[in-house]
Design a protein around this motif. Structure first.
Motif, PDB file in Angstrom:
ATOM      1  N   ASN A   1       0.967  -1.161   0.477  1.00 19.12           N
ATOM      2  CA  ASN A   1      -0.188   0.451   0.531  1.00 19.12           C
ATOM      3  C   ASN A   1       1.195   1.345   0.498  1.00 19.12           C
ATOM      4  O   ASN A   1       1.911   1.540   1.158  1.00 19.12           O
ATOM      5  N   VAL A   2       0.856   2.011  -1.200  1.00 23.25           N
ATOM      6  CA  VAL A   2       1.395   3.533  -1.759  1.00 23.25           C
ATOM      7  C   VAL A   2       2.123   4.323  -0.012  1.00 23.25           C
ATOM      8  O   VAL A   2       3.012   4.707   0.653  1.00 23.25           O
ATOM      9  N   ALA A   3       0.504   4.253   0.641  1.00 22.27           N
ATOM     10  CA  ALA A   3       0.320   5.214   1.534  1.00 22.27           C
ATOM     11  C   ALA A   3       1.300   4.770   2.830  1.00 22.27           C
ATOM     12  O   ALA A   3       1.111   5.156   3.834  1.00 22.27           O
ATOM     13  N   SER A   4       1.684   3.886   2.611  1.00 26.28           N
ATOM     14  CA  SER A   4       1.850   2.785   4.243  1.00 26.28           C
ATOM     15  C   SER A   4       3.507   3.446   3.876  1.00 26.28           C
ATOM     16  O   SER A   4       4.786   3.068   4.562  1.00 26.28           O
ATOM     17  N   ILE A   5       4.517   4.021   2.464  1.00 29.36           N
ATOM     18  CA  ILE A   5       5.286   3.920   2.710  1.00 29.36           C
ATOM     19  C   ILE A   5       6.217   4.579   3.522  1.00 29.36           C
ATOM     20  O   ILE A   5       5.637   5.473   3.787  1.00 29.36           O
ATOM     21  N   PRO A   6       7.593   4.385   4.008  1.00 26.16           N
ATOM     22  CA  PRO A   6       7.855   5.979   5.174  1.00 26.16           C
ATOM     23  C   PRO A   6       8.828   6.054   4.300  1.00 26.16           C
ATOM     24  O   PRO A   6       9.610   5.418   3.392  1.00 26.16           O
ATOM     25  N   LYS A   7       8.832   6.913   5.061  1.00 24.72           N
ATOM     26  CA  LYS A   7       9.607   8.885   4.572  1.00 24.72           C
ATOM     27  C   LYS A   7       9.886   9.037   5.479  1.00 24.72           C
ATOM     28  O   LYS A   7       9.967   9.087   6.467  1.00 24.72           O
ATOM     29  N   GLY A   8      10.817  10.319   4.947  1.00 25.83           N
ATOM     30  CA  GLY A   8      11.667  10.815   5.996  1.00 25.83           C
ATOM     31  C   GLY A   8      12.423  12.036   5.102  1.00 25.83           C
ATOM     32  O   GLY A   8      13.346  11.653   3.748  1.00 25.83           O
ATOM     33  N   VAL A   9      12.617  13.607   5.749  1.00 25.53           N
ATOM     34  CA  VAL A   9      13.798  14.532   4.934  1.00 25.53           C
ATOM     35  C   VAL A   9      15.097  13.746   4.812  1.00 25.53           C
ATOM     36  O   VAL A   9      16.117  14.382   4.166  1.00 25.53           O
ATOM     37  N   TRP A  10      14.987  13.102   6.267  1.00 30.90           N
ATOM     38  CA  TRP A  10      16.937  12.513   6.300  1.00 30.90           C
ATOM     39  C   TRP A  10      17.298  11.860   5.489  1.00 30.90           C
ATOM     40  O   TRP A  10      18.693  11.839   5.100  1.00 30.90           O
ATOM     41  N   THR A  11      16.601  11.761   4.205  1.00 38.36           N
ATOM     42  CA  THR A  11      17.001  10.172   3.278  1.00 38.36           C
ATOM     43  C   THR A  11      17.381  11.327   1.893  1.00 38.36           C
ATOM     44  O   THR A  11      18.516  10.688   1.603  1.00 38.36           O
ATOM     45  N   ARG A  12      16.704  12.740   2.382  1.00 32.25           N
ATOM     46  CA  ARG A  12      17.072  12.992   1.166  1.00 32.25           C
ATOM     47  C   ARG A  12      18.929  14.335   1.390  1.00 32.25           C
ATOM     48  O   ARG A  12      19.615  14.096   1.108  1.00 32.25           O
ATOM     49  N   MET A  13      19.308  14.384   2.539  1.00 31.59           N
ATOM     50  CA  MET A  13      20.167  15.000   3.315  1.00 31.59           C
ATOM     51  C   MET A  13      21.312  13.630   3.195  1.00 31.59           C
ATOM     52  O   MET A  13      22.134  14.330   3.268  1.00 31.59           O
ATOM     53  N   LYS A  14      20.543  12.807   3.478  1.00 37.02           N
ATOM     54  CA  LYS A  14      21.795  11.100   2.752  1.00 37.02           C
ATOM     55  C   LYS A  14      22.235  12.139   1.968  1.00 37.02           C
ATOM     56  O   LYS A  14      23.560  11.279   1.679  1.00 37.02           O
ATOM     57  N   CYS A  15      22.268  12.058   1.119  1.00 35.62           N
ATOM     58  CA  CYS A  15      22.338  12.730  -0.352  1.00 35.62           C
ATOM     59  C   CYS A  15      23.179  13.113  -0.498  1.00 35.62           C
ATOM     60  O   CYS A  15      24.102  12.929  -1.401  1.00 35.62           O
ATOM     61  N   GLN A  16      22.569  14.450   0.328  1.00 35.41           N
ATOM     62  CA  GLN A  16      23.111  15.183  -0.050  1.00 35.41           C
ATOM     63  C   GLN A  16      24.444  15.604   0.549  1.00 35.41           C
ATOM     64  O   GLN A  16      25.209  16.001   0.035  1.00 35.41           O
ATOM     65  N   PHE A  17      24.392  15.109   2.408  1.00 33.44           N
ATOM     66  CA  PHE A  17      25.922  15.145   2.805  1.00 33.44           C
ATOM     67  C   PHE A  17      26.002  13.326   3.269  1.00 33.44           C
ATOM     68  O   PHE A  17      25.430  13.348   4.113  1.00 33.44           O
ATOM     69  N   GLY A  18      26.957  13.040   2.488  1.00 34.15           N
ATOM     70  CA  GLY A  18      27.297  12.053   2.133  1.00 34.15           C
ATOM     71  C   GLY A  18      27.315  10.742   1.194  1.00 34.15           C
ATOM     72  O   GLY A  18      27.992  10.056   1.239  1.00 34.15           O
ATOM     73  N   CYS A  19      26.669  11.489   0.480  1.00 39.57           N
ATOM     74  CA  CYS A  19      26.972  10.295  -1.237  1.00 39.57           C
ATOM     75  C   CYS A  19      27.663  11.588  -2.190  1.00 39.57           C
ATOM     76  O   CYS A  19      27.659  12.301  -2.443  1.00 39.57           O
ATOM     77  N   GLU A  20      28.556  10.241  -2.722  1.00 33.45           N
ATOM     78  CA  GLU A  20      29.240  10.877  -3.493  1.00 33.45           C
ATOM     79  C   GLU A  20      28.614  11.502  -4.932  1.00 33.45           C
ATOM     80  O   GLU A  20      29.330  12.226  -6.094  1.00 33.45           O
ATOM     81  N   GLN A  21      27.471  10.662  -5.301  1.00 33.39           N
ATOM     82  CA  GLN A  21      27.130  11.469  -6.444  1.00 33.39           C
ATOM     83  C   GLN A  21      26.075  12.849  -6.464  1.00 33.39           C
ATOM     84  O   GLN A  21      25.914  12.900  -7.371  1.00 33.39           O
ATOM     85  N   TYR A  22      25.826  13.105  -5.403  1.00 31.78           N
ATOM     86  CA  TYR A  22      25.510  14.413  -4.971  1.00 31.78           C
ATOM     87  C   TYR A  22      25.887  15.652  -6.596  1.00 31.78           C
ATOM     88  O   TYR A  22      26.581  15.557  -6.370  1.00 31.78           O
ATOM     89  N   GLY A  23      24.468  15.737  -6.979  1.00 32.26           N
ATOM     90  CA  GLY A  23      25.024  17.268  -7.656  1.00 32.26           C
ATOM     91  C   GLY A  23      26.167  16.602  -9.312  1.00 32.26           C
ATOM     92  O   GLY A  23      25.934  16.549 -10.074  1.00 32.26           O
ATOM     93  N   LYS A  24      25.537  15.268  -9.468  1.00 30.83           N
ATOM     94  CA  LYS A  24      26.536  14.342 -10.094  1.00 30.83           C
ATOM     95  C   LYS A  24      25.862  13.691 -11.365  1.00 30.83           C
ATOM     96  O   LYS A  24      26.340  13.054 -11.840  1.00 30.83           O
ATOM     97  N   CYS A  25      24.038  13.564 -11.324  1.00 30.99           N
ATOM     98  CA  CYS A  25      23.534  12.595 -11.718  1.00 30.99           C
ATOM     99  C   CYS A  25      22.220  12.930 -11.608  1.00 30.99           C
ATOM    100  O   CYS A  25      21.365  13.883 -10.567  1.00 30.99           O
ATOM    101  N   LEU A  26      22.085  12.787 -13.179  1.00 27.83           N
ATOM    102  CA  LEU A  26      20.463  13.802 -12.859  1.00 27.83           C
ATOM    103  C   LEU A  26      19.127  12.961 -12.547  1.00 27.83           C
ATOM    104  O   LEU A  26      18.081  13.495 -12.373  1.00 27.83           O
ATOM    105  N   CYS A  27      19.018  12.609 -11.684  1.00 28.81           N
ATOM    106  CA  CYS A  27      18.939  11.106 -11.466  1.00 28.81           C
ATOM    107  C   CYS A  27      18.591  11.344  -9.808  1.00 28.81           C
ATOM    108  O   CYS A  27      17.808  10.657  -8.660  1.00 28.81           O
ATOM    109  N   CYS A  28      19.265  12.263  -9.513  1.00 25.90           N
ATOM    110  CA  CYS A  28      19.304  12.305  -7.572  1.00 25.90           C
ATOM    111  C   CYS A  28      19.601  14.022  -7.691  1.00 25.90           C
ATOM    112  O   CYS A  28      19.555  14.903  -8.517  1.00 25.90           O
ATOM    113  N   PRO A  29      19.435  14.440  -6.778  1.00 28.27           N
ATOM    114  CA  PRO A  29      19.221  15.884  -5.922  1.00 28.27           C
ATOM    115  C   PRO A  29      21.002  16.343  -6.883  1.00 28.27           C
ATOM    116  O   PRO A  29      22.146  15.965  -6.468  1.00 28.27           O
TER     117      PRO A  29
END
Length: 185
Positions: A25-53
């Motif tokens: 059930n899509v409504a039950s998908i756990p979400k969080g702002v922290w996942t996007r923060m991990k993209c920006q602060f911790g992933c070497e792909q940040y800003g290097k790929c059109l599929c990412c932030p």
């Protein structure tokens, strides 16, 4: 969704290499702002790929997007690894990412053929289609999809809540599992 269509899409997933699937059930998908923060602060792909932030829609836009769906097919993809394979980890990582992407896109297309025209595939992890992303124009628009984490989805919690064993890999492993999601209706 008709049960026969569910069975057909599960079978398509297995043919494409899925180790397991779960209807969610899509409504039950756990979400969080922290996942996007991990993209920006911790992933070497940040800003290097059109599929990412920062190139994908905002979290609020992604929330609205997810709210347009009720049903999804969660897919587990598992690959066996050896010490020898892992000596070239970048190659293994790229294979895992691209195999999972092709798997969920195949399910997306199979669903569209069954008239689930809203079908949209997402996957955990970065896009690995190109060695270096062309930030002006995607050269694989037929395959490229945003990562679930960049969309605000807590992939570990989603997998765990749906009965999959999730853990961080911290030593020698014999197999690696990653997850994808096909949003359907």
């Amino acid at each position: 969704m008709k049960q026969s269509d569910q069975k057909a899409l599960e079978e398509e997933a297995r043919k494409a290499g899925a180790a397991d699937t779960r209807w969610i059930n899509v409504a039950s998908i756990p979400k969080g702002v922290w996942t996007r923060m991990k993209c920006q602060f911790g992933c070497e792909q940040y800003g290097k790929c059109l599929c990412c932030p920062p190139y994908i829609p905002s979290l609020s836009d992604m929330e609205r997007f997810l709210n347009e769906y009720t049903t999804g097919l969660l897919v587990k993809y598992t690959i066996s690894v050896t010490e020898e394979k892992c000596r070239n980890w970048k190659s293994v990582d790229r294979k895992i990412n691209n195999d999972l992407l092709r798997l969920v896109v195949r399910i997306e297309r199979a669903a569209m053929i069954k008239n689930y025209y809203k079908a949209f595939a997402l996957k955990a992890g970065r896009c690995a289609l190109c060695e270096v992303c062309n930030l002006k124009h995607c050269v694989h628009p037929d395959l490229a999809r945003p990562s679930m984490e960049a969309c605000g989805i807590d992939v570990f919690a989603l997998a765990k809540e749906n009965g999959f064993d999730t853990r961080m890999y911290t030593g020698a492993v014999k197999e690696i599992s990653v997850y994808g999601l096909v949003l359907l209706e």
